[in-house]
Design a protein around this motif. Structure first.
Motif, PDB file in Angstrom:
ATOM      1  N   GLN A  67      45.159  50.064  74.605  1.00 42.68           N
ATOM      2  CA  GLN A  67      45.897  50.768  73.538  1.00 42.68           C
ATOM      3  C   GLN A  67      45.236  50.581  72.177  1.00 42.68           C
ATOM      4  O   GLN A  67      45.388  51.417  71.299  1.00 42.68           O
ATOM      5  CB  GLN A  67      47.358  50.321  73.493  1.00 42.68           C
ATOM      6  CG  GLN A  67      47.596  48.950  72.895  1.00 42.68           C
ATOM      7  CD  GLN A  67      47.035  47.847  73.759  1.00 42.68           C
ATOM      8  OE1 GLN A  67      46.865  48.003  74.957  1.00 42.68           O
ATOM      9  NE2 GLN A  67      46.714  46.724  73.135  1.00 42.68           N
ATOM     10  N   GLY A 145      37.923  46.931  68.940  1.00 42.03           N
ATOM     11  CA  GLY A 145      39.297  46.443  68.864  1.00 42.03           C
ATOM     12  C   GLY A 145      39.447  45.290  67.892  1.00 42.03           C
ATOM     13  O   GLY A 145      38.493  44.558  67.621  1.00 42.03           O
ATOM     14  N   GLY A 146      40.666  45.128  67.384  1.00 46.93           N
ATOM     15  CA  GLY A 146      40.931  44.091  66.389  1.00 46.93           C
ATOM     16  C   GLY A 146      40.954  42.686  66.968  1.00 46.93           C
ATOM     17  O   GLY A 146      40.518  41.733  66.331  1.00 46.93           O
ATOM     18  N   GLY A 147      41.476  42.535  68.183  1.00 48.64           N
ATOM     19  CA  GLY A 147      41.636  41.209  68.781  1.00 48.64           C
ATOM     20  C   GLY A 147      40.323  40.464  68.899  1.00 48.64           C
ATOM     21  O   GLY A 147      40.227  39.280  68.549  1.00 48.64           O
ATOM     22  N   SER A 148      39.293  41.152  69.380  1.00 47.25           N
ATOM     23  CA  SER A 148      38.004  40.492  69.561  1.00 47.25           C
ATOM     24  C   SER A 148      37.238  40.407  68.238  1.00 47.25           C
ATOM     25  O   SER A 148      36.540  39.427  67.968  1.00 47.25           O
ATOM     26  CB  SER A 148      37.173  41.216  70.617  1.00 47.25           C
ATOM     27  OG  SER A 148      37.102  42.591  70.354  1.00 47.25           O
ATOM     28  N   PRO A 181      40.447  37.087  72.468  1.00 44.55           N
ATOM     29  CA  PRO A 181      39.633  38.313  72.495  1.00 44.55           C
ATOM     30  C   PRO A 181      39.595  39.005  73.853  1.00 44.55           C
ATOM     31  O   PRO A 181      38.679  39.771  74.126  1.00 44.55           O
ATOM     32  CB  PRO A 181      38.244  37.799  72.113  1.00 44.55           C
ATOM     33  CG  PRO A 181      38.213  36.396  72.599  1.00 44.55           C
ATOM     34  CD  PRO A 181      39.621  35.873  72.593  1.00 44.55           C
ATOM     35  N   CYS A 182      40.591  38.778  74.705  1.00 43.79           N
ATOM     36  CA  CYS A 182      40.667  39.428  76.012  1.00 43.79           C
ATOM     37  C   CYS A 182      39.437  39.180  76.871  1.00 43.79           C
ATOM     38  O   CYS A 182      38.650  40.090  77.146  1.00 43.79           O
ATOM     39  CB  CYS A 182      40.894  40.936  75.874  1.00 43.79           C
ATOM     40  SG  CYS A 182      42.482  41.317  75.186  1.00 43.79           S
ATOM     41  N   CYS A 269      35.395  42.390  73.572  1.00 43.97           N
ATOM     42  CA  CYS A 269      36.324  42.125  74.668  1.00 43.97           C
ATOM     43  C   CYS A 269      35.828  42.786  75.954  1.00 43.97           C
ATOM     44  O   CYS A 269      34.818  43.481  75.948  1.00 43.97           O
ATOM     45  CB  CYS A 269      37.689  42.655  74.302  1.00 43.97           C
ATOM     46  SG  CYS A 269      37.632  44.310  73.611  1.00 43.97           S
ATOM     47  N   HIS A 270      36.609  42.598  77.026  1.00 44.84           N
ATOM     48  CA  HIS A 270      36.191  43.220  78.289  1.00 44.84           C
ATOM     49  C   HIS A 270      36.200  44.741  78.197  1.00 44.84           C
ATOM     50  O   HIS A 270      35.561  45.415  79.001  1.00 44.84           O
ATOM     51  CB  HIS A 270      37.057  42.734  79.451  1.00 44.84           C
ATOM     52  CG  HIS A 270      38.478  43.158  79.344  1.00 44.84           C
ATOM     53  ND1 HIS A 270      38.875  44.458  79.509  1.00 44.84           N
ATOM     54  CD2 HIS A 270      39.588  42.450  79.061  1.00 44.84           C
ATOM     55  CE1 HIS A 270      40.173  44.521  79.341  1.00 44.84           C
ATOM     56  NE2 HIS A 270      40.628  43.323  79.069  1.00 44.84           N
ATOM     57  N   ALA A 271      36.942  45.282  77.218  1.00 46.93           N
ATOM     58  CA  ALA A 271      36.887  46.729  77.006  1.00 46.93           C
ATOM     59  C   ALA A 271      35.617  47.009  76.214  1.00 46.93           C
ATOM     60  O   ALA A 271      35.656  47.423  75.066  1.00 46.93           O
ATOM     61  CB  ALA A 271      38.127  47.209  76.260  1.00 46.93           C
ATOM     62  N   ARG A 273      33.378  49.020  75.153  1.00 45.59           N
ATOM     63  CA  ARG A 273      33.259  50.478  75.157  1.00 45.59           C
ATOM     64  C   ARG A 273      32.199  50.985  74.209  1.00 45.59           C
ATOM     65  O   ARG A 273      32.186  50.615  73.053  1.00 45.59           O
ATOM     66  CB  ARG A 273      34.612  51.085  74.701  1.00 45.59           C
ATOM     67  CG  ARG A 273      35.773  50.614  75.482  1.00 45.59           C
ATOM     68  CD  ARG A 273      37.075  50.838  74.753  1.00 45.59           C
ATOM     69  NE  ARG A 273      37.301  49.845  73.718  1.00 45.59           N
ATOM     70  CZ  ARG A 273      38.443  49.662  73.092  1.00 45.59           C
ATOM     71  NH1 ARG A 273      39.481  50.428  73.376  1.00 45.59           N
ATOM     72  NH2 ARG A 273      38.574  48.755  72.163  1.00 45.59           N
TER      73      ARG A 273
ATOM     74  N   PRO B  80      49.182  44.265  75.607  1.00 43.99           N
ATOM     75  CA  PRO B  80      49.708  43.344  74.594  1.00 43.99           C
ATOM     76  C   PRO B  80      48.776  43.160  73.403  1.00 43.99           C
ATOM     77  O   PRO B  80      47.565  43.266  73.542  1.00 43.99           O
ATOM     78  CB  PRO B  80      49.797  42.021  75.360  1.00 43.99           C
ATOM     79  CG  PRO B  80      48.683  42.104  76.356  1.00 43.99           C
ATOM     80  CD  PRO B  80      48.644  43.547  76.782  1.00 43.99           C
ATOM     81  N   GLY B 127      45.628  41.183  78.671  1.00 45.14           N
ATOM     82  CA  GLY B 127      45.106  41.806  77.468  1.00 45.14           C
ATOM     83  C   GLY B 127      44.122  42.902  77.812  1.00 45.14           C
ATOM     84  O   GLY B 127      43.223  42.690  78.622  1.00 45.14           O
ATOM     85  N   GLY B 128      44.314  44.058  77.210  1.00 42.80           N
ATOM     86  CA  GLY B 128      43.379  45.156  77.407  1.00 42.80           C
ATOM     87  C   GLY B 128      43.646  46.011  78.628  1.00 42.80           C
ATOM     88  O   GLY B 128      42.996  47.033  78.807  1.00 42.80           O
TER      89      GLY B 128
HETATM   90  S1  SF4 Z   1      40.793  44.615  75.209  1.00 44.76           S
HETATM   91 FE1  SF4 Z   1      39.811  44.487  73.202  1.00 44.76          FE
HETATM   92  S2  SF4 Z   1      40.656  46.153  72.039  1.00 44.76           S
HETATM   93 FE2  SF4 Z   1      42.011  45.785  73.752  1.00 44.76          FE
HETATM   94  S3  SF4 Z   1      43.578  44.364  73.028  1.00 44.76           S
HETATM   95 FE3  SF4 Z   1      41.927  43.164  73.941  1.00 44.76          FE
HETATM   96  S4  SF4 Z   1      40.595  42.628  72.221  1.00 44.76           S
HETATM   97 FE4  SF4 Z   1      41.885  44.337  71.565  1.00 44.76          FE
END
Ligand code: SF4
Lengths: 279, 186
Positions: A67, A145-148, A181-182, A269-271, A273, B80, B127-128
């Protein structure tokens, strides 16, 4: 001199924003499968399976993998024999982001730093332009993404800290990031240059396809060593414990000032992209 | 080995107390979404003795800012967001009756203690894995703060939402324990 109407840039950027967010790269999926073989934790294996399933659902249902469809980081290499017509190149890129995020049902995440008010169209894009020989244009869109991104850092090490200091800092950064960071993550590292160039190199490093070798044998060995050490920390897929904390480590390096040793760690992150097009 | 447990909201002490870190939970029922901006407004309401936009007793809050719903779907991708940004607000909400939180990433010591004190639970969603999670969401409706865009409070109906227990009522922490279990001497 080759003429390219900027409307082509807009269309391409819009398409890449959507594709990057929906179709996870084959290199990432391949890495999930490969790491599943060596993962000891049953929960870790299960998370990797869920991530593969997530990628498949995203592709089939044409929904973003995650998301948080990120800030749109756009790398554009412009051949010096290209002449853009019909408007501003940068505005055309922003417009591409605007259209892509709207048409692709992607989340808009840009906001005012103080009021936190959402700007509503995911612009401005973060644009990195480079002028190169030739008459082609290469565009890479990396939704970040912001998390990573929040787990990433730039640090000016003392030159005396040397390669051991670099290794220690990277390992500590990954460890402190934990599950935020997922994971499994890709660790982009920039060494050298100046303060801002190190950060740019680290971001650029995240673009290298997983599974490809660093052309510099010394850096290749360093990448392998760091990956092995990171995957002994125990964070694991989703941070729930396991061996697969990182899918790979990518390093970009350049000379620096005799008085400094800039180091940047950009966590992806694992996304992982990114999509590319050549015009 | 982890167990798989089915739970329905609203959650009670009897649902929450037996849960242990690593348990896999499939959650069904009504849950509410809120991120930092919405949390701030909820706390402001409580400070002014105003009613909250939903019943907090036994409620579960999901830290998520979903992507827009494509045509014909109840919601877009909905994984999340990182939970620590909600840490300053979470203990107040638990004291008021909040039973469950869903997010990703470590919680503060204050939150971990409040979870034990108020018999609440912290679930991790993957996550993700936003597209996968969206499959478990049956309906979505904005009930407050529409001006916050993706950060508005939504009422979600979920079926078998896949979660892991991260922090339980006896002080367990899966992120810590999991990492310890799989850490190897360098
Ligand atoms: S996968 Fe990446 S973009 Fe998605 S929530 Fe985790 S850190 Fe954020």
């Amino acid at each position: 001199m080759r003429e390219i109407p900027v409307s082509e840039i807009t269309e391409t950027v819009a398409r890449l924003c959507i594709e990057a967010n929906i179709d996870l790269g084959a290199d990432v999926e391949e890495a999930f499968r490969r790491m599943k073989e060596t993962e000891d934790s049953p929960t870790g294996k299960e998370v990797l399976d869920l991530l593969l399933k997530n990628a498949q659902i995203a592709r089939e249902e044409r929904m973003p993998i995650c998301q948080d469809t990120g800030l749109a980081v756009v790398f554009i290499d412009v051949g010096q024999d290209v002449h853009f017509t019909g408007g501003s190149l940068e505005e055309a890129i922003h417009e591409g982001v605007r259209q892509g995020y709207e048409k692709g049902y992607l989340r808009k995440s840009t906001c005012h730093p103080f009021t936190r008010k959402n700007l509503g169209d995911n612009t401005p894009a973060i644009i990195h332009t480079r002028i190169v020989p030739g008459d082609k244009v290469r565009i890479v869109v990396e939704p970040k993404g912001g998390g990573s991104e929040n787990m990433s850092r730039v640090v000016m090490l003392a030159p005396a800290e040397g390669i051991e200091g670099i290794k220690a800092y990277i390992l500590q950064r990954v460890k402190e990031s934990g599950s935020n960071p997922c994971p499994p993550i890709v660790v982009g590292v920039g060494i050298g240059g100046t303060f801002e160039r190190a950060a740019f190199l680290a971001k650029k490093a995240t673009l290298r396809p997983i599974g490809t070798k660093n052309p510099d044998p010394e850096l290749d060995a360093l990448e392998q060593e760091l990956l092995e050490k990171i995957n002994k920390i125990g964070i694991g897929p989703g941070g729930l414990g396991g061996r697969t904390t990182a899918l790979s480590v990518h390093i970009e390096m350049m000379p620096c000032h005799i008085a400094s040793l800039p180091l940047a760690v950009n966590i992806q992150c694992h996304a992982g992209r990114h999509k590319e097009a050549i015009l | 080995m982890s167990r798989e447990i089915r739970l329905e909201t609203p959650l009670t002490d009897a649902d929450v107390i037996p849960l242990r870190i690593g348990d896999r939970v499939l959650l069904s029922g009504i849950i509410y979404t809120a991120r930092d901006a919405a949390h701030k407004r909820l706390i402001d309401l409580m400070d002014n003795n105003q009613p909250l936009p939903f019943d907090i007793q036994g409620a579960v809050i999901y830290y998520v800012g979903p992507a827009p719903a494509p045509p014909g779907k109840p919601i877009g991708s909905a994984g999340p967001t990182t939970s620590y940004r909600m840490d300053p607000f979470a203990p107040r909400l638990m004291a008021a009756g909040l039973k469950g939180m869903i997010g990703k990433g470590n919680r503060s010591q204050e939150v971990i203690e409040a979870i034990q004190k108020h018999k609440a639970i912290y679930f991790g969603a993957i996550g993700g894995a936003g597209a996968l999670i969206a499959k478990s969401i049956v309906s979505s409706e904005i009930i407050a703060y529409e001006d916050l865009g993706p950060e508005a409070i939504r009422r979600l109906e979920v079926r078998d939402l896949p979660l892991f227990v991260i922090n339980d009522t006896v002080g367990g922490d899966l992120y810590q324990e999991g990492m310890k279990r799989y850490a190897q001497a360098p």
